[in-house]
Design a protein around this motif. Structure first.
Motif, PDB file in Angstrom:
ATOM      1  N   GLY A  23       0.919  -1.305   0.072  1.00 34.99           N
ATOM      2  CA  GLY A  23      -0.058   0.035  -0.074  1.00 34.99           C
ATOM      3  C   GLY A  23       0.843   1.093   0.054  1.00 34.99           C
ATOM      4  O   GLY A  23       0.248   2.125  -0.451  1.00 34.99           O
ATOM      5  N   SER A  24       2.019   0.995   0.632  1.00 37.09           N
ATOM      6  CA  SER A  24       2.769   2.393   0.504  1.00 37.09           C
ATOM      7  C   SER A  24       3.492   2.900  -0.774  1.00 37.09           C
ATOM      8  O   SER A  24       3.990   3.964  -0.932  1.00 37.09           O
ATOM      9  N   THR A  25       3.302   1.876  -1.664  1.00 31.59           N
ATOM     10  CA  THR A  25       3.921   2.291  -2.918  1.00 31.59           C
ATOM     11  C   THR A  25       2.792   3.184  -3.864  1.00 31.59           C
ATOM     12  O   THR A  25       3.142   3.633  -4.872  1.00 31.59           O
ATOM     13  N   VAL A  26       1.697   3.151  -3.307  1.00 29.57           N
ATOM     14  CA  VAL A  26       0.465   4.089  -3.971  1.00 29.57           C
ATOM     15  C   VAL A  26      -0.010   5.259  -2.967  1.00 29.57           C
ATOM     16  O   VAL A  26      -1.333   5.728  -3.304  1.00 29.57           O
ATOM     17  N   ILE A  27       0.719   5.784  -2.208  1.00 28.84           N
ATOM     18  CA  ILE A  27       0.384   6.916  -1.259  1.00 28.84           C
ATOM     19  C   ILE A  27       0.308   8.065  -2.033  1.00 28.84           C
ATOM     20  O   ILE A  27       1.273   8.273  -3.007  1.00 28.84           O
TER      21      ILE A  27
END
Length: 109
Positions: A47-51
């Motif tokens: 999820g942190s890749t699409v923040i």
């Protein structure tokens, strides 16, 4: 009569695990906990890749008072539902009283 084979297998496996002893059960619990933590870490990393940082502005529009107010509502709602679930076994007519209690507690929250 339908028999759920998977549920029966899970119950049999858990029974065998509990019968095998406390050490084996503790090892199994540790493995399941590590797997759960790995899944949570994977979700956080993926999820942190699409923040999109623009979605975080303003982060707390009502400040600390708004955060504390929201947290207190959640805690009181949890305590209320926990009380309803705990008292459920003591009511005379649970099928009628529990839905009423849950709806009233939702109305209060």
């Amino acid at each position: 009569v339908e028999i759920d084979v998977i549920a029966g297998a899970v119950v049999a496996a858990m029974t065998a695990l509990l019968v095998s002893g406390a050490k084996e059960t503790a090892k199994f619990n540790s493995v399941v906990t590590y797997i759960s933590l790995a899944v949570i870490a994977t979700v956080i990393i993926a999820g942190s890749t699409v923040i999109d940082a623009d979605n975080w502005t303003p982060f707390a529009p009502n400040g600390a008072a708004g955060v504390i107010s929201g947290a207190s509502v959640v805690i009181f709602a949890f305590v209320g539902f926990d009380t309803i679930a705990t008292c459920a076994e003591e009511v005379a007519n649970p099928s009628a009283d529990l839905p009423f209690g849950i709806l009233v507690s939702l109305g209060i929250c």
